[in-house]
Design an enzyme around this catalytic site. Structure first.
Site, PDB file in Angstrom:
ATOM      1  N   ASP A 187     -24.776  56.780  82.757  1.00  0.00           N
ATOM      2  CA  ASP A 187     -24.445  55.557  82.315  1.00  0.00           C
ATOM      3  C   ASP A 187     -23.301  54.861  82.793  1.00  0.00           C
ATOM      4  O   ASP A 187     -23.216  53.764  82.651  1.00  0.00           O
ATOM      5  CB  ASP A 187     -24.697  55.245  80.582  1.00  0.00           C
ATOM      6  CG  ASP A 187     -25.850  55.914  80.047  1.00  0.00           C
ATOM      7  OD1 ASP A 187     -26.911  55.652  80.481  1.00  0.00           O
ATOM      8  OD2 ASP A 187     -25.844  56.882  79.015  1.00  0.00           O
ATOM      9  N   HIS A 188     -22.447  55.865  83.271  1.00  0.00           N
ATOM     10  CA  HIS A 188     -21.045  55.310  83.711  1.00  0.00           C
ATOM     11  C   HIS A 188     -20.872  55.711  85.051  1.00  0.00           C
ATOM     12  O   HIS A 188     -20.372  56.811  85.324  1.00  0.00           O
ATOM     13  CB  HIS A 188     -19.779  55.917  82.648  1.00  0.00           C
ATOM     14  CG  HIS A 188     -18.757  55.342  83.075  1.00  0.00           C
ATOM     15  ND1 HIS A 188     -17.849  55.614  84.074  1.00  0.00           N
ATOM     16  CD2 HIS A 188     -17.880  54.309  82.324  1.00  0.00           C
ATOM     17  CE1 HIS A 188     -16.816  55.081  84.092  1.00  0.00           C
ATOM     18  NE2 HIS A 188     -16.883  54.231  82.975  1.00  0.00           N
TER      19      HIS A 188
END
Lengths: 170, 128
Positions: free
Chosen positions: A33-34
Protein backbone atom coordinates in the site's frame (compact mmCIF):
# COMPACT_ATOMS: atom_id res chain seq x y z
CA UNK A 1 1.47 -8.65 14.01
CA UNK A 2 3.96 -7.56 16.61
CA UNK A 3 5.35 -4.10 16.82
CA UNK A 4 8.97 -5.00 16.14
CA UNK A 5 10.68 -2.78 13.64
CA UNK A 6 14.17 -4.11 14.07
CA UNK A 7 15.24 -7.67 13.32
CA UNK A 8 18.25 -7.94 15.59
CA UNK A 9 21.06 -6.03 17.16
CA UNK A 10 24.51 -6.35 15.70
CA UNK A 11 26.25 -4.16 18.28
CA UNK A 12 25.44 -2.76 21.69
CA UNK A 13 28.06 -0.91 23.69
CA UNK A 14 26.38 -0.25 27.02
CA UNK A 15 25.81 3.46 27.68
CA UNK A 16 27.40 4.44 24.38
CA UNK A 17 26.00 3.24 21.08
CA UNK A 18 24.11 0.46 19.32
CA UNK A 19 23.44 -0.82 15.83
CA UNK A 20 20.52 -2.91 14.66
CA UNK A 21 19.43 -4.46 11.39
CA UNK A 22 16.09 -4.16 9.63
CA UNK A 23 15.69 -6.23 6.49
CA UNK A 24 13.09 -4.78 4.15
CA UNK A 25 11.00 -7.52 2.53
CA UNK A 26 8.29 -7.47 -0.09
CA UNK A 27 6.47 -9.97 2.14
CA UNK A 28 5.62 -7.05 4.46
CA UNK A 29 2.05 -6.17 3.63
CA UNK A 30 2.27 -2.48 4.26
CA UNK A 31 4.75 -2.10 1.40
CA UNK A 32 2.01 -3.04 -1.05
CA UNK A 33 0.00 0.00 0.00
CA UNK A 34 3.00 2.24 0.42
CA UNK A 35 2.93 2.68 -2.45
CA UNK A 36 1.05 0.55 -5.02
CA UNK A 37 3.61 -0.31 -7.68
CA UNK A 38 6.35 1.56 -5.84
CA UNK A 39 7.08 -0.15 -2.53
CA UNK A 40 9.25 1.89 -0.16
CA UNK A 41 9.82 1.47 3.56
CA UNK A 42 7.61 4.12 5.24
CA UNK A 43 9.60 6.91 6.87
CA UNK A 44 7.44 6.67 9.98
CA UNK A 45 8.45 3.03 10.47
CA UNK A 46 12.09 3.89 9.94
CA UNK A 47 11.70 6.39 12.79
CA UNK A 48 10.10 3.64 14.89
CA UNK A 49 12.99 1.27 14.16
CA UNK A 50 15.49 3.99 15.03
CA UNK A 51 13.53 4.69 18.23
CA UNK A 52 13.55 0.99 19.15
CA UNK A 53 17.30 0.87 18.60
CA UNK A 54 17.88 4.02 20.65
CA UNK A 55 15.25 3.19 23.25
CA UNK A 56 16.77 -0.20 24.01
CA UNK A 57 20.22 1.38 24.17
CA UNK A 58 18.85 3.84 26.72
CA UNK A 59 16.87 1.23 28.66
CA UNK A 60 19.84 -1.14 28.85
CA UNK A 61 22.04 1.64 30.22
CA UNK A 62 19.82 1.71 33.34
CA UNK A 63 19.30 -2.05 33.32
CA UNK A 64 15.69 -1.74 32.07
CA UNK A 65 14.45 -0.34 35.36
CA UNK A 66 12.39 2.38 33.63
CA UNK A 67 9.82 2.29 30.89
CA UNK A 68 11.52 4.16 28.09
CA UNK A 69 8.89 6.03 26.11
CA UNK A 70 9.44 7.81 22.81
CA UNK A 71 8.59 11.42 23.59
CA UNK A 72 9.86 13.69 20.87
CA UNK A 73 11.64 13.68 17.55
CA UNK A 74 13.36 17.07 17.56
CA UNK A 75 14.89 16.49 14.12
CA UNK A 76 14.70 13.82 11.42
CA UNK A 77 15.87 14.23 7.85
CA UNK A 78 15.37 11.74 5.05
CA UNK A 79 17.83 11.60 2.18
CA UNK A 80 16.82 8.50 0.22
CA UNK A 81 14.36 5.61 0.22
CA UNK A 82 14.76 1.99 1.32
CA UNK A 83 13.13 -0.63 -0.91
CA UNK A 84 12.51 -4.40 -0.68
CA UNK A 85 15.80 -6.26 -0.60
CA UNK A 86 17.57 -3.46 1.24
CA UNK A 87 19.18 -4.04 4.60
CA UNK A 88 18.74 -1.01 6.82
CA UNK A 89 21.35 -0.51 9.49
CA UNK A 90 20.06 1.62 12.34
CA UNK A 91 22.71 3.31 14.49
CA UNK A 92 22.10 5.17 17.74
CA UNK A 93 24.50 7.10 19.95
CA UNK A 94 23.52 8.01 23.49
CA UNK A 95 23.74 11.78 23.98
CA UNK A 96 22.09 12.41 27.34
CA UNK A 97 20.79 10.21 30.09
CA UNK A 98 19.29 11.29 33.40
CA UNK A 99 16.50 10.42 35.79
CA UNK A 100 13.75 11.99 33.69
CA UNK A 101 14.80 10.62 30.30
CA UNK A 102 17.44 10.68 27.64
CA UNK A 103 18.26 11.47 24.04
CA UNK A 104 20.06 9.80 21.16
CA UNK A 105 21.32 10.76 17.74
CA UNK A 106 20.44 8.23 15.05
CA UNK A 107 21.24 7.28 11.49
CA UNK A 108 19.70 4.83 9.03
CA UNK A 109 21.94 3.52 6.24
CA UNK A 110 21.73 1.01 3.42
CA UNK A 111 25.32 0.17 2.52
CA UNK A 112 26.98 3.52 2.03
CA UNK A 113 23.68 5.26 1.28
CA UNK A 114 22.42 7.49 4.08
CA UNK A 115 18.64 7.08 4.32
CA UNK A 116 17.93 9.22 7.37
CA UNK A 117 19.50 10.93 10.36
CA UNK A 118 18.15 12.80 13.32
CA UNK A 119 17.63 13.04 17.05
CA UNK A 120 15.14 11.24 19.28
CA UNK A 121 14.17 11.98 22.89
CA UNK A 122 12.71 9.59 25.41
CA UNK A 123 11.20 9.96 28.86
CA UNK A 124 11.50 7.46 31.68
CA UNK A 125 8.22 6.42 33.23
CA UNK A 126 8.07 4.39 36.38
CA UNK A 127 7.38 0.71 35.83
CA UNK A 128 4.74 0.84 38.60
CA UNK A 129 2.68 3.41 36.72
CA UNK A 130 -0.78 1.74 36.47
CA UNK A 131 -1.24 2.96 32.92
CA UNK A 132 1.84 1.08 31.87
CA UNK A 133 1.21 -2.18 33.65
CA UNK A 134 1.03 -4.09 30.39
CA UNK A 135 4.33 -2.82 29.07
CA UNK A 136 7.27 -5.05 29.80
CA UNK A 137 10.31 -3.57 28.16
CA UNK A 138 12.56 -6.33 29.35
CA UNK A 139 10.29 -8.92 27.75
CA UNK A 140 10.21 -6.90 24.54
CA UNK A 141 13.94 -7.25 24.29
CA UNK A 142 14.59 -10.66 25.71
CA UNK A 143 11.65 -12.85 24.70
CA UNK A 144 12.71 -12.30 21.13
CA UNK A 145 16.42 -12.50 21.88
CA UNK A 146 16.87 -9.26 19.97
CA UNK A 147 20.17 -8.74 21.70
CA UNK A 148 21.42 -12.28 21.51
CA UNK A 149 21.02 -13.32 17.92
CA UNK A 150 23.89 -11.35 16.56
CA UNK A 151 26.78 -12.78 14.63
CA UNK A 152 29.25 -12.09 17.42
CA UNK A 153 26.89 -13.15 20.13
CA UNK A 154 24.98 -16.32 19.19
CA UNK A 155 21.83 -17.53 20.88
CA UNK A 156 22.69 -18.52 24.45
CA UNK A 157 22.03 -21.98 25.80
CA UNK A 158 18.82 -22.68 27.71
CA UNK A 159 20.43 -21.76 31.02
CA UNK A 160 21.10 -18.23 29.87
CA UNK A 161 18.00 -16.30 30.95
CA UNK A 162 17.19 -12.64 30.56
CA UNK A 163 19.27 -11.54 33.52
CA UNK A 164 22.40 -13.17 32.25
CA UNK A 165 21.82 -11.68 28.82
CA UNK A 166 21.67 -8.21 30.36
CA UNK A 167 24.85 -8.80 32.27
CA UNK A 168 26.57 -10.09 29.19
CA UNK A 169 25.76 -6.92 27.30
CA UNK A 170 26.72 -4.53 30.07
CA UNK B 1 31.49 34.87 31.85
CA UNK B 2 29.52 35.54 28.65
CA UNK B 3 27.70 38.88 28.36
CA UNK B 4 23.94 38.96 28.77
CA UNK B 5 23.62 39.62 25.01
CA UNK B 6 25.66 36.51 24.28
CA UNK B 7 23.65 34.41 26.70
CA UNK B 8 20.43 35.63 25.09
CA UNK B 9 21.68 34.84 21.58
CA UNK B 10 22.67 31.32 22.59
CA UNK B 11 19.40 30.73 24.46
CA UNK B 12 17.51 31.95 21.40
CA UNK B 13 19.38 29.44 19.21
CA UNK B 14 18.62 26.64 21.68
CA UNK B 15 14.92 27.50 21.65
CA UNK B 16 14.84 27.77 17.86
CA UNK B 17 16.24 24.23 17.64
CA UNK B 18 14.18 22.72 20.46
CA UNK B 19 10.85 24.24 19.47
CA UNK B 20 11.24 24.53 15.71
CA UNK B 21 10.93 28.33 15.69
CA UNK B 22 12.13 31.18 13.53
CA UNK B 23 14.74 33.48 15.07
CA UNK B 24 12.40 36.45 15.21
CA UNK B 25 9.73 34.57 17.13
CA UNK B 26 11.94 34.54 20.21
CA UNK B 27 11.89 37.67 22.36
CA UNK B 28 13.05 38.14 25.96
CA UNK B 29 9.46 38.55 27.16
CA UNK B 30 8.08 35.55 25.26
CA UNK B 31 6.47 32.89 27.43
CA UNK B 32 7.66 29.39 26.61
CA UNK B 33 4.26 27.75 26.68
CA UNK B 34 1.87 30.53 25.63
CA UNK B 35 3.97 32.34 23.05
CA UNK B 36 6.45 29.72 21.86
CA UNK B 37 4.23 26.65 22.04
CA UNK B 38 6.42 24.55 24.34
CA UNK B 39 4.90 21.35 25.69
CA UNK B 40 5.96 19.48 28.79
CA UNK B 41 8.44 17.23 27.00
CA UNK B 42 10.10 20.26 25.43
CA UNK B 43 11.33 21.38 28.85
CA UNK B 44 13.55 18.32 29.14
CA UNK B 45 14.78 18.88 25.59
CA UNK B 46 15.59 22.52 26.43
CA UNK B 47 17.47 21.44 29.56
CA UNK B 48 19.53 18.91 27.56
CA UNK B 49 20.42 21.55 24.99
CA UNK B 50 21.26 24.23 27.55
CA UNK B 51 23.52 21.80 29.40
CA UNK B 52 25.37 21.09 26.19
CA UNK B 53 25.48 24.68 24.96
CA UNK B 54 26.75 26.12 28.24
CA UNK B 55 28.63 23.06 29.50
CA UNK B 56 26.77 22.99 32.81
CA UNK B 57 24.60 20.54 34.73
CA UNK B 58 21.05 21.58 35.53
CA UNK B 59 19.56 19.34 38.22
CA UNK B 60 15.94 18.29 37.89
CA UNK B 61 13.52 21.03 38.90
CA UNK B 62 16.15 23.74 39.24
CA UNK B 63 15.31 25.64 36.05
CA UNK B 64 11.78 24.34 35.50
CA UNK B 65 10.27 23.39 38.88
CA UNK B 66 7.43 20.89 38.74
CA UNK B 67 4.09 20.80 40.58
CA UNK B 68 4.01 24.49 41.35
CA UNK B 69 1.08 25.43 43.56
CA UNK B 70 -0.87 22.24 43.02
CA UNK B 71 -4.54 22.40 43.95
CA UNK B 72 -3.99 20.29 47.07
CA UNK B 73 -0.92 22.21 48.24
CA UNK B 74 -2.93 24.56 50.45
CA UNK B 75 -1.28 27.45 48.65
CA UNK B 76 -4.20 28.16 46.37
CA UNK B 77 -7.53 29.78 47.23
CA UNK B 78 -10.30 30.61 44.77
CA UNK B 79 -8.01 30.09 41.82
CA UNK B 80 -5.38 32.46 43.23
CA UNK B 81 -2.02 31.73 44.78
CA UNK B 82 -1.95 32.75 48.45
CA UNK B 83 0.78 35.03 49.88
CA UNK B 84 2.48 31.93 51.30
CA UNK B 85 2.32 30.35 47.87
CA UNK B 86 3.88 33.43 46.32
CA UNK B 87 6.74 33.28 48.80
CA UNK B 88 7.25 29.66 47.85
CA UNK B 89 7.31 30.60 44.17
CA UNK B 90 10.01 33.17 44.94
CA UNK B 91 12.12 30.43 46.49
CA UNK B 92 11.54 27.88 43.76
CA UNK B 93 11.82 30.33 40.87
CA UNK B 94 14.23 33.07 41.93
CA UNK B 95 14.79 34.08 38.31
CA UNK B 96 11.14 34.56 37.39
CA UNK B 97 9.30 37.88 37.56
CA UNK B 98 7.29 37.05 40.67
CA UNK B 99 6.63 40.72 41.48
CA UNK B 100 4.59 41.13 38.34
CA UNK B 101 2.82 37.83 38.90
CA UNK B 102 1.93 38.85 42.48
CA UNK B 103 -0.13 41.79 41.23
CA UNK B 104 -2.76 39.30 40.01
CA UNK B 105 -1.68 35.84 41.16
CA UNK B 106 -4.06 33.68 39.14
CA UNK B 107 -3.04 30.03 39.24
CA UNK B 108 -3.71 29.87 35.52
CA UNK B 109 -0.97 32.47 34.98
CA UNK B 110 1.77 30.34 36.58
CA UNK B 111 2.88 28.88 33.24
CA UNK B 112 3.54 32.46 32.07
CA UNK B 113 6.37 32.67 34.62
CA UNK B 114 8.46 30.52 32.30
CA UNK B 115 9.88 33.11 29.93
CA UNK B 116 12.95 33.42 27.74
CA UNK B 117 14.23 36.09 30.11
CA UNK B 118 13.85 33.72 33.07
CA UNK B 119 16.14 31.21 31.36
CA UNK B 120 18.69 33.95 30.61
CA UNK B 121 18.69 35.17 34.21
CA UNK B 122 19.06 31.63 35.50
CA UNK B 123 22.05 31.08 33.23
CA UNK B 124 23.63 34.45 34.10
CA UNK B 125 23.53 33.53 37.77
CA UNK B 126 24.83 29.99 37.14
CA UNK B 127 27.69 31.18 34.93
CA UNK B 128 28.79 34.07 37.14
Amino acid sequence: MRWYWIDRFIELESGSHARAVKNVSLAEEHLHDHFPGFPVMPASLIIEGLAQTGGILLGEARNFRDNVILAKVPRMEFHDVAVPGDQLIYSAQLQDIREEGGSVTVQADVGDRRIADGEIMFVHLSTDDPQLSRINQRAFVFQTNLLDRSADNPVPDAAGGPASAAEKQS
Amino acid sequence: MPSSEEIYARVRDVLVDALGLEDDEVTPEATLIGDLGAESIDFLDIVFRLEKEFDIKIPRGELFPENLAAADSGLVEDGKVTPEGIEQLREKMPHADIDRFAQDPQVSAIPDLFTVDMICRFLASRLS
